[in-house]
Scaffold this motif. Structure first.
Motif, mmCIF file in Angstrom:
data_model
loop_
_atom_site.group_PDB
_atom_site.id
_atom_site.type_symbol
_atom_site.label_atom_id
_atom_site.label_comp_id
_atom_site.label_asym_id
_atom_site.label_seq_id
_atom_site.Cartn_x
_atom_site.Cartn_y
_atom_site.Cartn_z
ATOM 1 N N ARG A 181 0.771 -1.135 0.076
ATOM 2 C CA ARG A 181 -0.151 -0.079 0.236
ATOM 3 C C ARG A 181 0.815 1.152 0.116
ATOM 4 N NH1 ARG A 181 -2.689 1.278 4.320
ATOM 5 N NH2 ARG A 181 -1.423 -0.302 5.675
ATOM 6 N N ASP A 235 -0.396 4.955 0.754
ATOM 7 C CA ASP A 235 -1.646 5.597 1.002
ATOM 8 C C ASP A 235 -1.404 7.000 1.785
ATOM 9 O OD1 ASP A 235 -2.953 3.505 0.429
ATOM 10 O OD2 ASP A 235 -3.001 2.703 2.654
ATOM 11 N N GLY A 271 -2.055 10.139 -3.126
ATOM 12 C CA GLY A 271 -1.385 8.969 -2.601
ATOM 13 C C GLY A 271 -0.030 8.425 -3.190
ATOM 14 N N SER A 305 -2.698 -1.219 -3.279
ATOM 15 C CA SER A 305 -3.418 -0.257 -3.458
ATOM 16 C C SER A 305 -2.549 1.164 -3.308
ATOM 17 C CB SER A 305 -4.556 -0.220 -2.390
ATOM 18 O OG SER A 305 -4.170 0.037 -1.138
ATOM 19 N N SER A 309 -3.886 4.640 -2.382
ATOM 20 C CA SER A 309 -5.052 5.643 -2.355
ATOM 21 C C SER A 309 -4.870 6.942 -1.550
ATOM 22 C CB SER A 309 -6.086 4.558 -1.473
ATOM 23 O OG SER A 309 -5.704 4.526 -0.284
ATOM 24 N N SER A 310 -5.937 7.954 -1.631
ATOM 25 C CA SER A 310 -5.806 9.005 -0.761
ATOM 26 C C SER A 310 -7.327 9.423 -0.081
ATOM 27 C CB SER A 310 -5.296 10.118 -1.569
ATOM 28 O OG SER A 310 -5.584 11.552 -0.654
ATOM 29 N N ASP A 326 -5.670 9.643 -5.641
ATOM 30 C CA ASP A 326 -4.859 8.288 -5.684
ATOM 31 C C ASP A 326 -3.767 8.222 -6.593
ATOM 32 O OD1 ASP A 326 -7.194 7.505 -3.933
ATOM 33 O OD2 ASP A 326 -8.292 6.373 -5.619
#
Length: 327
Positions: free
Chosen positions: A190, A192, A198, A225, A227-228, A233
């Motif tokens: 990830r 994030d 992200g 992933s 993501s934000s 993202d």
């Protein structure tokens, strides 16, 4: 380095106002267990020192049985620091193994940026049983993680490779993985962020394997992933190296096969020979078929004179039709 009540669990380099010193370990084998740690820390306005491990085998496992602290490598920028945390670098290892909750992390709890983590010229990296490699920043930029593993990167049993920004507008760190085999079994990669964008994830591998949920753990599927929570993202890119076709194509043999011995004799040539064979298909002459015989039909029977089978197994010659029942 071993933790617990009997062990000297921490080897550390810290700084307050000046630049942090480097902590470098060179050995054939480095083993950290039961809370054993190597750590660099910055508490002031100067960047933390680098933590470098140059070893053929790096094994990190378990937690301190008294305090519960994870074994591992740590580069820390504390809550009082406004500077970037130190860099962690693992060099020239045949095998890097993290198990039983072990950790390699570069973190920033204050206004400073998290440091980065690099694996350079290693062969295999294995994470098992909730172990993790991570960079984490409270409010500033997340640190990058770069992995160059010549053979494999394998994550099992809830393990993680992560970059994150817990709060603030800092962008999540990037994760760059290059290896032959990347495998995730109930684990995560990830990048994030919270208010910032992200991070980006790039994985270059010949084989990428990611397990789905199991009947015993339906919510524990592997995940990749970027993501934000409130911003854009990050990008995830899987890249497979291009094959060099010229190097894999075999040249044709210069000597060619002669096809004359493989050719069958044409019917026209066979029918002109004097030693022709004879095949006659006649009627049943009115006899009833036996109990095990075929039922008669009124198909046309054919008598062939001067027939000879060619190489394909089919008869050559001119047919002559004969009326009557055939079997």
């Amino acid at each position: 380095v071993e933790g617990g009540a009997e062990g000297d669990s921490v080897i550390a380099v810290a700084n307050r106002d000046g630049a942090g010193g480097e902590l470098r370990v060179e050995a054939d084998r480095v083993d950290l267990r039961n809370g054993g740690r190597l750590r660099t820390t910055t508490n002031g306005s100067q960047a933390g020192g680098d933590l470098i491990v140059d070893a053929r085998t790096l094994t990190i496992s378990g937690r301190d049985p008294v305090a519960g602290d994870r074994s591992g490598l740590f580069a820390v920028s504390t809550v009082d620091s406004s500077a970037e945390g130190g860099r962690i670098e693992v060099l020239n290892a045949d095998r890097v193994s993290l198990s039983e909750g072990a950790e390699i992390s570069a973190t920033a709890s204050g206004a400073g940026d998290a440091g980065r983590i690099d694996f350079v010229r290693v062969d295999r990296i294995e994470l098992a049983s909730a172990s993790r490699i991570r960079t984490d920043s409270f409010a500033s930029l997340g640190g990058n993680i770069e992995v160059d593993a010549r053979e494999s990167v394998v994550l099992r049993g809830g393990s993680e490779i992560t970059t994150s920004v817990a709060n603030g507008a800092g962008q999540g760190g990037n994760i760059d993985l290059e290896t032959r085999v990347l495998a995730l079994e109930r684990s995560r990669i990830r990048a994030d962020a919270d208010l910032g964008n992200g991070g980006n994830i790039t994985a270059r591998a010949l084989l990428i394997s990611q397990s789905g949920p199991s009947p015993d753990a339906p919510n524990e599927a592997s995940r990749i992933s970027a993501s934000s929570t409130f911003a854009t993202d990050g990008d995830i890119e899987f890249a497979t190296p291009e094959a060099e076709l010229v190097a894999t194509l075999a040249p044709l043999a210069e000597e060619r096969l002669q096809d004359l011995p493989l050719r069958s004799t044409p019917c026209a040539v066979a029918s002109s020979r004097s030693d022709r064979s004879r095949l006659v298909i006649g009627s049943s002459a009115g006899l009833r078929p036996g109990p095990e015989g075929w039922l008669p039909s009124w198909a046309r029977a054919v008598e062939r004179e001067g027939t000879e089978s060619d190489a394909s197994g089919e008869a050559c010659g001119s047919p002559r039709a004969v009326e009557g029942p055939a079997r």
